[in-house]
Write a protein that holds these residues in place. Structure first.
Motif, PDB file in Angstrom:
ATOM      1  N   MET A 252       0.837  -1.199   0.000  1.00  0.00           N
ATOM      2  CA  MET A 252       0.000   0.000   0.000  1.00  0.00           C
ATOM      3  C   MET A 252       0.876   1.255   0.000  1.00  0.00           C
ATOM      4  SD  MET A 252      -2.983   1.082  -0.307  1.00  0.00           S
ATOM      5  CE  MET A 252      -3.834  -0.481  -0.144  1.00  0.00           C
ATOM      6  N   ALA A 253       1.999   1.248   0.713  1.00  0.00           N
ATOM      7  CA  ALA A 253       2.908   2.393   0.694  1.00  0.00           C
ATOM      8  C   ALA A 253       3.472   2.597  -0.708  1.00  0.00           C
ATOM      9  CB  ALA A 253       4.044   2.170   1.699  1.00  0.00           C
ATOM     10  N   ARG A 254       3.812   1.496  -1.365  1.00  0.00           N
ATOM     11  CA  ARG A 254       4.282   1.607  -2.744  1.00  0.00           C
ATOM     12  C   ARG A 254       3.169   2.137  -3.650  1.00  0.00           C
ATOM     13  NH1 ARG A 254       8.778   2.603  -3.930  1.00  0.00           N
ATOM     14  NH2 ARG A 254       8.411   1.812  -6.043  1.00  0.00           N
ATOM     15  N   ALA A 255       1.943   1.737  -3.379  1.00  0.00           N
ATOM     16  CA  ALA A 255       0.816   2.224  -4.174  1.00  0.00           C
ATOM     17  C   ALA A 255       0.651   3.744  -4.002  1.00  0.00           C
ATOM     18  CB  ALA A 255      -0.457   1.503  -3.777  1.00  0.00           C
ATOM     19  N   ILE A 256       0.875   4.239  -2.766  1.00  0.00           N
ATOM     20  CA  ILE A 256       0.775   5.680  -2.543  1.00  0.00           C
ATOM     21  C   ILE A 256       1.857   6.401  -3.332  1.00  0.00           C
ATOM     22  CG2 ILE A 256       0.940   7.493  -0.792  1.00  0.00           C
ATOM     23  CD1 ILE A 256      -0.225   5.491   1.218  1.00  0.00           C
ATOM     24  N   GLU A 257       3.069   5.884  -3.306  1.00  0.00           N
ATOM     25  CA  GLU A 257       4.166   6.479  -4.080  1.00  0.00           C
ATOM     26  C   GLU A 257       3.835   6.479  -5.567  1.00  0.00           C
ATOM     27  OE1 GLU A 257       6.951   7.873  -3.233  1.00  0.00           O
ATOM     28  OE2 GLU A 257       7.083   7.475  -1.073  1.00  0.00           O
ATOM     29  N   LEU A 335      -3.192  15.805  -5.851  1.00  0.00           N
ATOM     30  CA  LEU A 335      -1.746  15.642  -5.716  1.00  0.00           C
ATOM     31  C   LEU A 335      -1.260  16.262  -4.413  1.00  0.00           C
ATOM     32  CD1 LEU A 335       0.970  14.803  -6.875  1.00  0.00           C
ATOM     33  CD2 LEU A 335       1.033  16.963  -8.142  1.00  0.00           C
ATOM     34  N   ALA A 336      -1.859  17.358  -4.055  1.00  0.00           N
ATOM     35  CA  ALA A 336      -1.470  17.987  -2.789  1.00  0.00           C
ATOM     36  C   ALA A 336      -1.843  17.095  -1.604  1.00  0.00           C
ATOM     37  CB  ALA A 336      -2.140  19.353  -2.677  1.00  0.00           C
ATOM     38  N   ASN A 337      -3.024  16.485  -1.699  1.00  0.00           N
ATOM     39  CA  ASN A 337      -3.452  15.582  -0.617  1.00  0.00           C
ATOM     40  C   ASN A 337      -2.509  14.372  -0.492  1.00  0.00           C
ATOM     41  OD1 ASN A 337      -5.652  17.235  -0.046  1.00  0.00           O
ATOM     42  ND2 ASN A 337      -7.036  16.089  -1.420  1.00  0.00           N
ATOM     43  N   VAL A 338      -2.135  13.816  -1.646  1.00  0.00           N
ATOM     44  CA  VAL A 338      -1.230  12.657  -1.614  1.00  0.00           C
ATOM     45  C   VAL A 338       0.124  13.058  -1.045  1.00  0.00           C
ATOM     46  CG1 VAL A 338       0.006  10.985  -3.052  1.00  0.00           C
ATOM     47  CG2 VAL A 338      -2.406  11.439  -3.479  1.00  0.00           C
ATOM     48  N   ASN A 339       0.571  14.250  -1.394  1.00  0.00           N
ATOM     49  CA  ASN A 339       1.843  14.721  -0.847  1.00  0.00           C
ATOM     50  C   ASN A 339       1.767  14.879   0.663  1.00  0.00           C
ATOM     51  OD1 ASN A 339       3.342  14.804  -3.230  1.00  0.00           O
ATOM     52  ND2 ASN A 339       2.538  16.835  -3.790  1.00  0.00           N
ATOM     53  N   ASP A 340       0.589  15.316   1.140  1.00  0.00           N
ATOM     54  CA  ASP A 340       0.415  15.402   2.588  1.00  0.00           C
ATOM     55  C   ASP A 340       0.499  14.017   3.236  1.00  0.00           C
ATOM     56  OD1 ASP A 340       0.169  18.123   2.482  1.00  0.00           O
ATOM     57  OD2 ASP A 340      -2.044  18.096   2.377  1.00  0.00           O
ATOM     58  N   VAL A 341      -0.112  13.019   2.571  1.00  0.00           N
ATOM     59  CA  VAL A 341      -0.062  11.636   3.105  1.00  0.00           C
ATOM     60  C   VAL A 341       1.375  11.135   3.136  1.00  0.00           C
ATOM     61  CG1 VAL A 341      -0.728   9.237   2.641  1.00  0.00           C
ATOM     62  CG2 VAL A 341      -2.412  11.082   2.406  1.00  0.00           C
ATOM     63  N   LEU A 342       2.116  11.463   2.115  1.00  0.00           N
ATOM     64  CA  LEU A 342       3.488  10.959   2.011  1.00  0.00           C
ATOM     65  C   LEU A 342       4.439  11.642   2.974  1.00  0.00           C
ATOM     66  CD1 LEU A 342       3.863  10.442  -1.836  1.00  0.00           C
ATOM     67  CD2 LEU A 342       3.732   8.695  -0.049  1.00  0.00           C
ATOM     68  N   LYS A 343       3.947  12.609   3.699  1.00  0.00           N
ATOM     69  CA  LYS A 343       4.791  13.164   4.745  1.00  0.00           C
ATOM     70  C   LYS A 343       5.062  12.136   5.840  1.00  0.00           C
ATOM     71  CE  LYS A 343       3.322  17.978   4.024  1.00  0.00           C
ATOM     72  NZ  LYS A 343       2.617  19.151   4.607  1.00  0.00           N
ATOM     73  N   THR A 344       4.181  11.146   5.912  1.00  0.00           N
ATOM     74  CA  THR A 344       4.412  10.020   6.824  1.00  0.00           C
ATOM     75  C   THR A 344       5.408   9.067   6.175  1.00  0.00           C
ATOM     76  OG1 THR A 344       2.159  10.175   7.698  1.00  0.00           O
ATOM     77  CG2 THR A 344       3.345   8.099   8.055  1.00  0.00           C
ATOM     78  N   ARG A 611      -5.212   5.653   6.309  1.00  0.00           N
ATOM     79  CA  ARG A 611      -6.613   6.077   6.303  1.00  0.00           C
ATOM     80  C   ARG A 611      -6.768   7.388   5.519  1.00  0.00           C
ATOM     81  NH1 ARG A 611      -5.950   4.730  11.884  1.00  0.00           N
ATOM     82  NH2 ARG A 611      -6.906   2.694  12.389  1.00  0.00           N
ATOM     83  N   ASN A 612      -5.833   8.328   5.673  1.00  0.00           N
ATOM     84  CA  ASN A 612      -5.900   9.604   4.952  1.00  0.00           C
ATOM     85  C   ASN A 612      -5.768   9.412   3.450  1.00  0.00           C
ATOM     86  OD1 ASN A 612      -6.182  11.003   7.354  1.00  0.00           O
ATOM     87  ND2 ASN A 612      -3.976  11.385   7.582  1.00  0.00           N
ATOM     88  N   PHE A 613      -5.088   8.352   3.081  1.00  0.00           N
ATOM     89  CA  PHE A 613      -4.937   8.090   1.647  1.00  0.00           C
ATOM     90  C   PHE A 613      -6.285   7.866   0.979  1.00  0.00           C
ATOM     91  CE2 PHE A 613      -3.841   4.945  -1.806  1.00  0.00           C
ATOM     92  CZ  PHE A 613      -3.367   5.897  -2.692  1.00  0.00           C
ATOM     93  N   THR A 614      -7.204   7.332   1.722  1.00  0.00           N
ATOM     94  CA  THR A 614      -8.528   7.095   1.147  1.00  0.00           C
ATOM     95  C   THR A 614      -9.300   8.392   0.945  1.00  0.00           C
ATOM     96  OG1 THR A 614      -9.509   6.771   3.343  1.00  0.00           O
ATOM     97  CG2 THR A 614      -8.629   4.819   2.238  1.00  0.00           C
ATOM     98  N   ASN A 615      -8.836   9.495   1.588  1.00  0.00           N
ATOM     99  CA  ASN A 615      -9.546  10.777   1.494  1.00  0.00           C
ATOM    100  C   ASN A 615      -8.832  11.767   0.582  1.00  0.00           C
ATOM    101  OD1 ASN A 615     -11.470   9.872   3.398  1.00  0.00           O
ATOM    102  ND2 ASN A 615     -10.097  10.436   5.093  1.00  0.00           N
TER     103      ASN A 615
END
Length: 851
Positions: A252-257, A335-344, A611-615
Motif C-alpha cells: 500500500m505504501a508503494r501504491a501511494i508512491e 496531488l497535494a493531498n497525496v503529498n500530505d499523506v506521504l509526509k508520513t 486512512r488519509n490516503f482514502t480521502n
C-alpha cells in the motif's frame, strides 16, 4: 548390590526429542544414531545329533512311555523338595500309581533274578537224575525232522535277536564313552563364553557411556542456538499473520508512491497537451490560410487545375485539432493531498515493524541465558553420573568375584574330570565284560547250530551220531549253562540301569523338554520358604519380583541381555527417579516469562496515513472524460496522409508556380506532423498510462486500505494477547526437545542393555549343555544300554528252552528205540536200519550187517 551398581547406568530416563535448522523456522526431528554395541562371539554351539544310534534311543523312550504314560507328578515333586515327608508319605498311592509301570517291571526283574539261579540249579539236578532231557535216549517219531528244523530255525532267530541286542549294548556303551570324552570340550566352551560375558560387559558399558556425548553435544548445539531455534518457532507461529500484514502495508505504501507519480505525470501531461494543442491549432490555421491564398491564385482557374484546387479547398476544413484537453479536470488538489499523506514515512514504519518482529529470537536468547547455563550444567552432571556409574567399583568387584567363582568351578571340573574318564573306563570294561558273557552264550549257540547242522547225518541213528553233531549239542548245552550262570547278573544290571535311567528320563529329561521342571522350580516359596520367587530373592533381594527360571532361560535363549532376563529395571526405580532430568529441564524453562507486547507491527501514524490516503480524492477524478479525450485523434485528419495527398495533387498539376507552392505547403504540414503531432501523441500515451494506474488504485480504495489496516491490527492483537501463551508453548516444546536427546540416548541404552549388553546366551547354553550331557550323552546311552541288554537277557529264556530241546537232536544217545520182528512191520519195504516208522521199545541198537 553389585548387580545393582552395574545397572544403575540407566537411571536417567526422560521423554521426546527434536532438532532445529537455521533461519526462523523449526526443523524436523532428527534421529540420533549411536551405533551398535560391540558384540561378543560365543563359541558354544549346542547341536546334539545322536546319529544312527538315535533309533535305539527312540525305541527305549517309546518303551518307557509305554511303561510310564502318566503325566509329570508336579505336586509330588514339590512336596519332596519342600521336605514335607508326612504329606508325601500319605500320598503313597499316588506314588505307586505313578511308578506302577516301573514297579511291575522291577518286580518281574527281581523274580527273574531270584528264579533263574534256582531254576538253573533245579535244572542241573533234574538232568543229573536223567530227567529234564538228561536221559540219553530219544524217542523216534514221525515228525522228528520237522521238529529239529523248527527248533534250529527258532534258536537261530532268537540268537540273531540277542546278537542285535548285544550290538546295541556295545554301541550304547561306546557312545557313552565317546560322549564323555566330548564333555570336556563342551564344558570348556561354556566356561569361555561365561568368561567372555563377564570380560566384555565393562567394555560394552563404557561404549554406552561414551555415546552419551552424542546426545549432550546435540543438546549443547540447540542451547547455543536457542535464539534461532526457539525464536524461529515463535516467529513461525506469528509470521502467518504478521508477515502478510507487513507485506500488505508495504504494497500500500508503494501504491501511494505510485499514485503520487501518476498524479504528477497526469498533471504535467494535461498541461503539456493543453499548450501543445493550442500551438498546433495556431500552426494549422496559418497553413490553412496560406493554402487558401495559394488556391485563390489565377493558376487554379486553369482547366487542368480546377479540379485539383477545388479538392484541396474542400479539405482545408479538416486541418483542425480534434481533441481538446483544456476542459479536463485538474488534479492539483489530489496531488497535494497525496503529498500530505506521504509526509508520513511509511517505509521507516514498516522497517521498524520488521525489525521488531525479527528481534524476537534475540529477545528470547537474552531472556534464557541463565536458564541455558543451568541446562548445560545439568547435562554435564548427567554425563558425570553416567561416567561414575560405569566406573563403579561394585561392578569390578562383581565381575572379579564372578570370575573367581568361574575359575574355581573350571579348576574343579578340570581336576575331577580325569576321575570321570577313569571311572568311565572301568564302567566301559564292566559293560564289555557283560557283553562278553552274552557273546560267550552266542558263541556256543552259533557253534552248536553250526556243528549240529554240519555234522548231522539223517541216516545215522541217535546212538550212532557223529562227533561233530554231538559236539554241537554239547555246545548248545554249554550255552544253556552259561545262560543260567549269567542271566541273573545281566538282569540285575538291566534292572538297576532301567530304574535309574528310566526315572531320570521321565522326571528330569522329559520335564526339561516340556518345561515342567521350570514350572516346579518357579513354584512360589518352594526353594526358600521366605521368598515368593527364588531368583529375585537370591539376586536382587526382592522376592516379590516375578523373575522365574523359565522366563530367564527363555530370554537368554533368545539372546537377550541380563538386564532384560533378570528385569533389572526395577533396581532403577528403587534407587533413582528416572524422569528427573527431563522434569528438571522442563521445570527450569517453565519459569521463563517473555513479554512481546512491546512489539509494534505498524505505528499509529502510519495507519492514520493509510486512512488519509482514502480521502485524497483520487477516487473522485473524472477518469471517463480523460479516457474520451484520449481516445480521440490529435487532429481531424491524419496530417501525414493529408501531406501525401497534397503532394500527389501538386505532382499532378503542370509544372509551375502553383505546383511548387503546393509542394511547399506539403513540407509545412509534414513538419507540423513531425514536430508537434507525434510529440502530442507520446504525451497522450503517458497520460493514458497514468490514468490507468490511478484508475486501478482508486478502484475500491477504501476496501483495500481497510483490509491492510485490519490485517495489521489482527497481527498486533495476536502478539498483544497470545504472545505469552505461544512463547510458553514453544518453550515447553523446546525443553522437551532437549529432554528428548537424553531420552533417545537412554532408550537406545535400555534397548542395548536388553538386547546387546551382557547377552546371557551362555547361561541358556549352560542349561542346554547340562541337558545334553545328562540326557543326551548319559541317559540316552544308559537307556540304550539297558534296552539292548534287557532284550538279550529276556530272549535267553526261549534260547535256553529251545537249545535244550535242540541239543537232544544233535547229541549221541546211549539208547534208542528198536523192533523185535522186522517181518511184522506193516511197511515191509522199510529198510531195517530205519527205526523212525517202527513201533519202538527201549533197547540197544541192532547189530546189522554193514554197520
Amino acid at each position: 548390590m553389585a548387580i545393582t551398581a552395574t545397572m544403575l547406568i540407566l537411571m536417567l530416563c526422560s521423554r521426546t526429542g527434536s532438532e532445529s535448522q537455521p533461519r526462523s523456522y523449526p526443523i524436523e526431528t532428527e534421529t540420533l544414531r549411536f551405533g551398535a554395541v560391540p558384540a561378543v562371539e560365543y563359541e558354544t554351539n549346542i547341536n546334539y545329533d545322536p546319529g544312527t544310534i538315535g533309533f535305539l534311543f527312540q525305541m527305549a523312550r517309546t518303551f518307557l512311555h509305554v511303561v510310564q504314560p502318566n503325566r509329570f507328578p508336579r505336586e509330588m515333586i514339590i512336596e519332596i523338595i519342600k521336605q514335607n515327608y508326612e504329606d508325601f508319605l500319605h500320598k503313597y498311592q499316588e506314588i505307586m500309581y505313578y511308578e506302577i509301570g516301573f514297579i511291575i517291571c522291577a518286580a518281574l526283574g527281581i523274580v527273574f533274578i531270584l528264579i533263574m539261579p534256582v531254576l538253573g540249579l533245579c535244572f542241573c539236578m533234574c538232568r543229573c537224575c536223567d530227567n529234564c532231557g538228561g536221559e540219553l535216549h530219544q524217542r523216534q517219531k514221525k515228525n522228528t525232522d520237522c521238529r529239529r528244523s523248527c527248533f534250529a530255525t527258532t534258536l537261530f532267530i532268537i540268537t540273531v535277536i540277542i546278537t542285535a541286542g548285544t550290538l546295541c549294548v556295545f554301541a550304547a556303551n561306546q557312545n557313552l564313552t565317546n560322549k564323555i570324552k566330548g564333555i570336556k570340550k563342551l564344558v570348556n566352551h561354556n566356561f569361555q563364553d561365561l568368561h567372555a560375558l563377564l570380560d566384555y560387559a565393562p567394555t560394552q558399558l563404557n561404549y554406552i557411556s561414551q555415546k552419551y556425548g552424542i546426545a549432550k553435544e546435540k543438546a549443547y548445539s540447540d542451547i547455543n542456538n536457542i535464539g534461532s531455534i526457539l525464536g524461529g518457532k515463535v516467529n513461525a507461529r506469528f509470521e502467518k499473520d504478521v508477515i502478510p500484514a507487513l507485506e500488505g502495508s508495504f504494497k500500500m505504501a508503494r501504491a501511494i508512491e505510485e499514485t503520487k507519480e501518476a498524479l504528477e505525470k497526469l498533471s504535467t501531461s494535461r498541461q503539456t497537451l493543453d499548450k501543445a494543442t493550442t500551438k498546433l491549432q495556431e500552426n494549422l490555421s496559418d497553413v490553412r490560410s496560406s493554402l487558401n491564398n495559394t488556391l485563390n491564385d489565377a493558376a487554379c482557374r486553369a482547366s487542368n487545375a480546377v479540379a485539383y484546387c477545388d479538392g484541396i479547398r474542400d479539405s482545408l476544413d479538416s486541418l483542425n485539432i480534434n481533441a481538446s484537453f483544456s476542459q479536463l479536470q485538474g488534479v492539483d488538489s489530489e496531488l497535494a493531498n497525496v503529498n500530505d499523506v506521504l509526509k508520513t514515512d511509511f517505509e521507516d514504519s514498516i522497517q521498524k515493524g520488521h525489525s521488531a518482529f525479527n528481534e524476537i529470537p534475540a529477545m528470547l536468547e537474552n531472556e534464557t541465558k541463565s536458564f541455558s547455563s543451568d541446562a548445560k550444567i545439568e547435562l554435564h552432571e548427567i554425563g558425570e553420573k553416567i561416567s561414575t556409574l560405569t566406573q563403579e567399583g561394585a561392578i569390578d568387584d562383581f565381575i572379579h568375584t564372578s570370575t573367581v567363582y568361574l575359575n574355581l568351578a573350571q579348576q574343579y571340573f578340570l581336576q575331577y574330570f580325569p576321575y570321570l574318564e577313569k571311572y568311565d573306563f572301568y564302567r566301559w570294561l564292566a559293560s564289555v565284560a557283560l557283553c562278553c558273557a552274552v557273546i560267550l552264550i552266542l558263541t556256543f549257540n552259533y557253534l552248536g547250530l553250526l556243528c549240529g547242522l554240519c555234522g548231522f547225518d539223517e541216516h545215522a541213528s541217535p546212538t550212532t551220531r557223529g562227533c561233530v553233531s554231538n559236539t554241537g549239542g554239547n555246545l548248545l548245552l554249554a550255552g544253556v549253562g552259561i545262560s543260567f550262570i549269567f542271566s541273573w547278573l545281566l538282569m540285575l544290571v538291566v534292572l538297576a540301569t532301567f530304574i535309574a535311567g528310566g526315572n531320570v528320563e521321565k522326571l528330569a529329561c522329559q520335564s526339561i523338554k516340556d518345561n515342567n521342571l521350570f514350572k516346579v522350580l518357579d513354584t512360589p516359596y518352594l526353594l526358600n520358604s521366605q521368598w515368593k520367587h527364588f531368583l529375585s530373592g537370591l539376586l536382587l533381594s526382592e522376592h516379590n519380583l516375578n523373575i522365574t527360571f523359565q522366563s530367564v532361560y527363555s530370554k537368554c535363549h533368545k539372546n537377550k541381555g541380563l538386564y532384560s532376563a533378570f528385569q533389572l529395571h526395577h533396581l532403577l526405580e528403587d534407587h533413582v527417579n528416572l524422569s528427573e532430568p527431563g522434569t528438571y529441564l522442563t521445570d527450569k524453562f517453565a519459569n521463563i516469562h517473555v513479554n512481546l507486547s512491546n512489539i509494534v507491527i505498524l505505528d499509529e501514524e502510519a495507519k492514520e496515513g493509510l486512512r488519509n490516503f482514502t480521502n485524497t480524492g483520487i477516487d473522485q477524478i473524472n477518469f471517463t472524460a480523460y479516457i474520451i479525450e484520449l481516445k480521440k485523434s490529435v487532429t481531424m485528419v491524419n496530417l501525414h496522409t493529408f501531406a501525401n495527398d497534397l503532394e500527389a495533387k501538386a505532382n499532378a498539376l503542370p509544372a509551375g508556380a502553383l505546383a511548387n507552392a503546393l509542394r511547399g505547403h506539403t513540407n509545412s504540414v509534414r513538419e507540423i506532423y513531425k514536430q508537434q503531432v507525434i510529440t502530442l501523441e507520446q504525451t497522450a500515451n503517458v497520460l493514458n498510462e497514468s490514468i490507468g494506474k490511478l484508475q486501478n488504485t482508486a478502484a475500491n480504495l477504501k476496501i483495500k486500505v481497510g483490509r491492510v489496516i485490519h490485517a495489521v491490527e489482527s497481527a498486533q492483537n495476536l502478539i498483544n494477547n497470545n504472545s505469552s501463551d505461544i512463547v510458553k508453548q514453544e518453550i515447553q516444546k523446546y525443553s522437551e526437545t532437549l529432554s528428548s536427546y537424553i531420552t533417545d540416548y537412554l532408550e537406545w541404552g535400555i534397548d542395548s542393555m536388553n538386547n546387546a549388553v551382557a547377552v546371557c546366551k551362555p547361561i541358556a547354553n549352560a542349561v542346554d549343555a547340562a541337558d545334553v550331557i545328562l540326557c543326551g550323552f548319559i541317559v540316552d546311552s544308559l537307556n540304550g544300554f539297558w534296552f539292548g541288554l534287557g532284550c538279550c537277557t529276556v530272549f535267553l529264556i526261549p534260547s535256553i528252552i529251545i537249545a535244550v530241546k535242540l541239543a537232544k537232536f544233535y547229541r549221541r544217545m546211549d539208547t534208542e528205540d528198536v523192533y523185535d520182528d522186522v517181518q511184522n512191520i506193516p511197511m515191509k519195504t522199510t529198510p531195517s536200519n530205519d527205526t523212525l516208522t517202527r513201533f519202538p521199545r527201549a533197547s540197544a541198537p541192532p547189530k546189522l550187517p554193514g554197520w
